[in-house]
Scaffold this motif. Sequence first.
Motif, PDB file in Angstrom:
ATOM      1  N   ALA A 144     -50.888   7.849  80.321  1.00 50.79           N
ATOM      2  CA  ALA A 144     -51.184   9.280  80.421  1.00 50.79           C
ATOM      3  C   ALA A 144     -51.586   9.660  81.841  1.00 50.79           C
ATOM      4  O   ALA A 144     -51.328  10.773  82.292  1.00 50.79           O
ATOM      5  CB  ALA A 144     -52.299   9.652  79.443  1.00 50.79           C
ATOM      6  N   ARG A 149     -51.448   2.676  76.732  1.00 55.43           N
ATOM      7  CA  ARG A 149     -51.185   4.085  76.448  1.00 55.43           C
ATOM      8  C   ARG A 149     -52.096   5.023  77.234  1.00 55.43           C
ATOM      9  O   ARG A 149     -51.647   6.064  77.743  1.00 55.43           O
ATOM     10  CB  ARG A 149     -51.319   4.369  74.951  1.00 55.43           C
ATOM     11  CG  ARG A 149     -50.820   5.779  74.589  1.00 55.43           C
ATOM     12  CD  ARG A 149     -50.978   6.090  73.117  1.00 55.43           C
ATOM     13  NE  ARG A 149     -50.239   5.159  72.297  1.00 55.43           N
ATOM     14  CZ  ARG A 149     -50.791   4.358  71.390  1.00 55.43           C
ATOM     15  NH1 ARG A 149     -52.100   4.389  71.200  1.00 55.43           N
ATOM     16  NH2 ARG A 149     -50.052   3.536  70.678  1.00 55.43           N
ATOM     17  N   ASN A 150     -53.379   4.693  77.334  1.00 59.17           N
ATOM     18  CA  ASN A 150     -54.292   5.565  78.077  1.00 59.17           C
ATOM     19  C   ASN A 150     -53.921   5.625  79.551  1.00 59.17           C
ATOM     20  O   ASN A 150     -53.994   6.686  80.180  1.00 59.17           O
ATOM     21  CB  ASN A 150     -55.732   5.075  77.910  1.00 59.17           C
ATOM     22  CG  ASN A 150     -56.239   5.229  76.486  1.00 59.17           C
ATOM     23  OD1 ASN A 150     -55.705   6.008  75.702  1.00 59.17           O
ATOM     24  ND2 ASN A 150     -57.280   4.484  76.140  1.00 59.17           N
ATOM     25  N   THR A 167     -59.675   7.590  74.272  1.00 60.47           N
ATOM     26  CA  THR A 167     -58.493   7.801  75.110  1.00 60.47           C
ATOM     27  C   THR A 167     -58.795   7.568  76.584  1.00 60.47           C
ATOM     28  O   THR A 167     -57.916   7.766  77.435  1.00 60.47           O
ATOM     29  CB  THR A 167     -57.943   9.226  74.938  1.00 60.47           C
ATOM     30  OG1 THR A 167     -58.880  10.170  75.481  1.00 60.47           O
ATOM     31  CG2 THR A 167     -57.686   9.552  73.479  1.00 60.47           C
ATOM     32  N   PRO A 170     -47.744   8.267  84.380  1.00 58.33           N
ATOM     33  CA  PRO A 170     -46.561   8.243  83.504  1.00 58.33           C
ATOM     34  C   PRO A 170     -45.379   7.505  84.106  1.00 58.33           C
ATOM     35  O   PRO A 170     -44.551   6.963  83.351  1.00 58.33           O
ATOM     36  CB  PRO A 170     -46.251   9.731  83.296  1.00 58.33           C
ATOM     37  CG  PRO A 170     -47.000  10.468  84.359  1.00 58.33           C
ATOM     38  CD  PRO A 170     -48.197   9.644  84.677  1.00 58.33           C
TER      39      PRO A 170
END
Length: 318
Positions: free
Chosen positions: A311, A307-308, A268, A314
């Motif tokens: 996080a 996606r990482n 992640t 955002p």
Amino acid sequence: MTSPARIDTHHHIVPPLYRDWLLSQGETAGGLPVPTWDVDTDLAFMDSQGIQAAVLSVSTPGTHLGDDTEARTWARKVNDYAAEIVKDRPGRYGFFATLPLPDVDGALEEAAYALDQLGADGIILLANHRGTYLGDPSFEPLMAELGRRGTTVFVHPAELPGPLVPGVPPFAADFLLDTTRAAMNLVLSGTTTRHPDTTFILSHGGGFLPYAAHRISLTLEGYQQITGVESVMHRETILAELRRFYFDTALTANPDTLPTLLTFADPTRITFGSDFPYATPEISAYFTHQLDAYPLDNHQRTAIDHRNAEALFPRLAR
């Protein structure tokens, strides 16, 4: 094929006036000529590589060339410039603010301005600022403040504080050592454990940190014992702290390097990086192609592509 909608966390901005100033001072970027930059060319490159958004940063040498006042002035100029680019295209850009380190007072002032008034998405710090690495006690007031804020910090290499090797430009190999040194220094100084809410992204896959992490953790434990440190950090703790870093794929995504990075790093905590425009479009595209060709599952691929980073940022999520 669906666009990968990448978020690029290693993407540089070169404000024209800043470039002119560097050239007037005879400066390079670790041996690389300082490139020109404009929004239209940048967006065209992003579109060609499936990059939905990029977090802009000023590369080495930063703004501190020896004079605190001058460094503060130029840090403010480049941050204001970057903020205007983001303001005009908030869906395509974010930015890491530049600080005038090793001037700690100036850095604290500029961090507050950039984060609170300009809305910077994080801070860029060079691995060493005129020979002082990030875990140095003199930088602790800044590190404490960034930790208090839960800041995302992009760590970019600079020239090593030592003589060059003839025929070996700093950007080719020294940059990798500089990033690795900074990571080791941040861990061994206790900076990462004192300020766990700070997120550090290491450039270029962390230099050679993933490849040498086990050697580093064992030898640092032994080094502390030899030097009589009062509280020795155990090898497993060192290794765990090294795994807490984020790593970008800039100039790193290839079939020889990726396996080590993917094995070592928390899955992640790997983000896409292009290193444009210091990496030419051809060089950057080479590594992006290698990333696309690598046998990742869909979950791994989307995590690295966007996606990482979502996080961490955002507001840049598609």
